[in-house]
Every structure is written in C-alpha cells, then in structure tokens.
Design a protein around this motif. Structure first.
Motif, PDB file in Angstrom:
ATOM      1  N   LEU A   1       0.812  -1.107   0.045  1.00  0.00           N
ATOM      2  CA  LEU A   1      -0.004   0.057   0.043  1.00  0.00           C
ATOM      3  C   LEU A   1       0.913   1.286   0.041  1.00  0.00           C
ATOM      4  O   LEU A   1       2.111   1.320   0.727  1.00  0.00           O
ATOM      5  CB  LEU A   1      -0.910   0.071   1.479  1.00  0.00           C
ATOM      6  N   VAL A   2       0.403   2.200  -0.714  1.00  0.00           N
ATOM      7  CA  VAL A   2       0.887   3.565  -0.735  1.00  0.00           C
ATOM      8  C   VAL A   2       0.098   4.472  -0.461  1.00  0.00           C
ATOM      9  O   VAL A   2      -1.010   4.680  -1.325  1.00  0.00           O
ATOM     10  CB  VAL A   2       1.891   3.849  -1.996  1.00  0.00           C
ATOM     11  N   ALA A   3      -0.008   5.297   0.465  1.00  0.00           N
ATOM     12  CA  ALA A   3      -1.161   6.280   1.079  1.00  0.00           C
ATOM     13  C   ALA A   3      -2.449   5.661   1.151  1.00  0.00           C
ATOM     14  O   ALA A   3      -3.426   6.271   0.528  1.00  0.00           O
ATOM     15  CB  ALA A   3      -1.023   7.511   0.097  1.00  0.00           C
ATOM     16  N   GLY A   4      -2.473   4.435   1.613  1.00  0.00           N
ATOM     17  CA  GLY A   4      -3.642   3.421   1.784  1.00  0.00           C
ATOM     18  C   GLY A   4      -4.238   2.809   0.296  1.00  0.00           C
ATOM     19  O   GLY A   4      -5.280   2.150   0.460  1.00  0.00           O
ATOM     20  N   GLU A   5      -3.568   3.031  -0.777  1.00  0.00           N
ATOM     21  CA  GLU A   5      -3.908   2.329  -2.047  1.00  0.00           C
ATOM     22  C   GLU A   5      -3.085   1.332  -2.221  1.00  0.00           C
ATOM     23  O   GLU A   5      -1.869   1.499  -2.418  1.00  0.00           O
ATOM     24  CB  GLU A   5      -4.025   3.515  -3.014  1.00  0.00           C
ATOM     25  N   ALA A   6      -3.418   0.224  -2.638  1.00  0.00           N
ATOM     26  CA  ALA A   6      -2.899  -1.017  -3.126  1.00  0.00           C
ATOM     27  C   ALA A   6      -1.952  -0.534  -4.509  1.00  0.00           C
ATOM     28  O   ALA A   6      -2.680   0.029  -5.360  1.00  0.00           O
ATOM     29  CB  ALA A   6      -3.949  -2.144  -3.414  1.00  0.00           C
ATOM     30  N   VAL A   7      -0.892  -0.972  -4.679  1.00  0.00           N
ATOM     31  CA  VAL A   7      -0.250  -0.930  -5.854  1.00  0.00           C
ATOM     32  C   VAL A   7       0.714  -2.006  -6.221  1.00  0.00           C
ATOM     33  O   VAL A   7       0.698  -2.964  -5.384  1.00  0.00           O
ATOM     34  CB  VAL A   7       0.958   0.313  -5.618  1.00  0.00           C
ATOM     35  N   THR A   8       0.975  -2.072  -7.571  1.00  0.00           N
ATOM     36  CA  THR A   8       1.720  -3.055  -8.047  1.00  0.00           C
ATOM     37  C   THR A   8       3.024  -3.046  -7.882  1.00  0.00           C
ATOM     38  O   THR A   8       3.650  -1.938  -7.503  1.00  0.00           O
ATOM     39  CB  THR A   8       1.148  -3.365  -9.408  1.00  0.00           C
ATOM     40  N   ARG A   9       4.023  -4.146  -8.132  1.00  0.00           N
ATOM     41  CA  ARG A   9       5.674  -3.997  -8.248  1.00  0.00           C
ATOM     42  C   ARG A   9       6.061  -3.211  -8.952  1.00  0.00           C
ATOM     43  O   ARG A   9       7.076  -2.532  -8.931  1.00  0.00           O
ATOM     44  CB  ARG A   9       5.971  -5.288  -8.385  1.00  0.00           C
ATOM     45  N   GLU A  10       5.185  -2.533 -10.329  1.00  0.00           N
ATOM     46  CA  GLU A  10       5.675  -1.984 -11.145  1.00  0.00           C
ATOM     47  C   GLU A  10       5.599  -0.346 -10.998  1.00  0.00           C
ATOM     48  O   GLU A  10       5.834   0.553 -11.594  1.00  0.00           O
ATOM     49  CB  GLU A  10       5.041  -2.083 -12.464  1.00  0.00           C
ATOM     50  N   ALA A  11       4.842  -0.120  -9.729  1.00  0.00           N
ATOM     51  CA  ALA A  11       4.528   1.258  -9.475  1.00  0.00           C
ATOM     52  C   ALA A  11       5.746   2.097  -9.022  1.00  0.00           C
ATOM     53  O   ALA A  11       6.731   1.421  -8.515  1.00  0.00           O
ATOM     54  CB  ALA A  11       3.359   1.361  -8.259  1.00  0.00           C
ATOM     55  N   PRO A  12       5.716   3.279  -9.424  1.00  0.00           N
ATOM     56  CA  PRO A  12       7.048   4.133  -8.828  1.00  0.00           C
ATOM     57  C   PRO A  12       7.131   4.159  -7.324  1.00  0.00           C
ATOM     58  O   PRO A  12       6.009   4.316  -6.702  1.00  0.00           O
ATOM     59  CB  PRO A  12       6.957   5.525  -9.578  1.00  0.00           C
ATOM     60  N   ALA A  13       8.427   3.905  -6.937  1.00  0.00           N
ATOM     61  CA  ALA A  13       8.599   4.294  -5.370  1.00  0.00           C
ATOM     62  C   ALA A  13       9.082   5.689  -5.284  1.00  0.00           C
ATOM     63  O   ALA A  13      10.265   6.014  -5.714  1.00  0.00           O
ATOM     64  CB  ALA A  13       9.823   3.284  -5.036  1.00  0.00           C
ATOM     65  N   SER A  14       8.437   6.646  -4.481  1.00  0.00           N
ATOM     66  CA  SER A  14       8.698   7.953  -4.436  1.00  0.00           C
ATOM     67  C   SER A  14       9.836   8.045  -3.419  1.00  0.00           C
ATOM     68  O   SER A  14       9.930   7.676  -2.301  1.00  0.00           O
ATOM     69  CB  SER A  14       7.608   8.863  -4.482  1.00  0.00           C
ATOM     70  N   ALA A  15      10.717   8.981  -3.444  1.00  0.00           N
ATOM     71  CA  ALA A  15      11.572   9.441  -2.338  1.00  0.00           C
ATOM     72  C   ALA A  15      10.837  10.042  -1.282  1.00  0.00           C
ATOM     73  O   ALA A  15       9.770  10.713  -1.506  1.00  0.00           O
ATOM     74  CB  ALA A  15      12.390  10.490  -2.689  1.00  0.00           C
ATOM     75  N   GLY A  16      11.058   9.675  -0.130  1.00  0.00           N
ATOM     76  CA  GLY A  16      10.402  10.097   1.211  1.00  0.00           C
ATOM     77  C   GLY A  16       8.823   9.087   1.132  1.00  0.00           C
ATOM     78  O   GLY A  16       8.266   9.653   2.395  1.00  0.00           O
ATOM     79  N   GLY A  17       8.581   8.359   0.305  1.00  0.00           N
ATOM     80  CA  GLY A  17       7.480   7.674   0.356  1.00  0.00           C
ATOM     81  C   GLY A  17       7.383   6.516   1.483  1.00  0.00           C
ATOM     82  O   GLY A  17       8.408   6.352   1.974  1.00  0.00           O
ATOM     83  N   ILE A  18       6.076   6.033   1.636  1.00  0.00           N
ATOM     84  CA  ILE A  18       6.122   5.125   2.720  1.00  0.00           C
ATOM     85  C   ILE A  18       5.494   3.754   1.992  1.00  0.00           C
ATOM     86  O   ILE A  18       4.088   4.004   1.575  1.00  0.00           O
ATOM     87  CB  ILE A  18       5.514   5.293   3.911  1.00  0.00           C
ATOM     88  N   LEU A  19       5.971   2.766   2.244  1.00  0.00           N
ATOM     89  CA  LEU A  19       5.311   1.532   1.476  1.00  0.00           C
ATOM     90  C   LEU A  19       5.046   0.479   2.824  1.00  0.00           C
ATOM     91  O   LEU A  19       5.906   0.216   3.774  1.00  0.00           O
ATOM     92  CB  LEU A  19       6.398   0.733   0.659  1.00  0.00           C
ATOM     93  N   THR A  20       3.492   0.464   2.934  1.00  0.00           N
ATOM     94  CA  THR A  20       3.019  -0.416   4.056  1.00  0.00           C
ATOM     95  C   THR A  20       3.197  -1.890   3.159  1.00  0.00           C
ATOM     96  O   THR A  20       2.441  -2.101   2.325  1.00  0.00           O
ATOM     97  CB  THR A  20       1.697   0.030   4.158  1.00  0.00           C
ATOM     98  N   LEU A  21       3.598  -2.793   3.992  1.00  0.00           N
ATOM     99  CA  LEU A  21       3.785  -4.239   3.447  1.00  0.00           C
ATOM    100  C   LEU A  21       3.063  -5.142   4.417  1.00  0.00           C
ATOM    101  O   LEU A  21       3.242  -4.816   5.694  1.00  0.00           O
ATOM    102  CB  LEU A  21       5.046  -4.575   3.372  1.00  0.00           C
TER     103      LEU A  21
END
Length: 84
Positions: free
Chosen positions: A57-77
């Motif tokens: 999840l990024v910002a509460g939204e499900a994302v795929t492995r191909e989604a960009p990972a933003s600097a300062g972002g938080i990935l919830t696993l």
C-alpha cells in the motif's frame, strides 16, 4: 533494479506476521531514483517468491510491483489473509 544515479530513501512499514528482513517493523531502504516498488522489496531483502505474496500500500492504496517508489514515500507491506 533501476539504473545508477541519484539515490533516494523510501520507508518500509511492515504490518502483521510478515518476515522482517532487517529485524524491525519500520526501516528505510535506499534505492536509485526511478526505482519501482519491486526494486524496494528486493533491496529490503525479500526474495522474488516472498515479494509475489506481499501486498503493498502507498497512502492507503494498493499498488503493483511496477508502481514508482517515490523519495520520502512510505510502503506499507502485509500478507493478505483469507478466511470465512
């Protein structure tokens, strides 16, 4: 993994009974700018087999492995569970 260049920090936050490759629930991962979520999972220490089962999840939204990972972002696993 994304090519060489500027490095960025992405925070990983693990929820539930998911393996903690760095021994803690929350940690930072350094990846190349332009990295994808899958690159972060690899850099965090997850095998490809583990990464396929992990929901991200990024910002509460499900994302795929191909989604960009933003600097300062938080990935919830987490590992999805079923039941009923």
């Amino acid at each position: 993994m994304a090519g060489p260049g500027r490095r960025v920090i992405v925070q990983v936050d693990i929820v539930g009974p998911l393996r903690r490759p760095r021994g803690t629930r929350r940690f930072d991962v350094e990846v190349s700018e332009g990295a994808r979520v899958g690159d972060v999972l690899e850099a965090a220490g997850y095998t490809p087999e583990e990464a396929r089962r992990i929901q991200v999840l990024v910002a509460g939204e499900a994302v795929t492995r191909e989604a960009p990972a933003s600097a300062g972002g938080i990935l919830t696993l987490y590992l999805p569970v079923g039941g009923g």
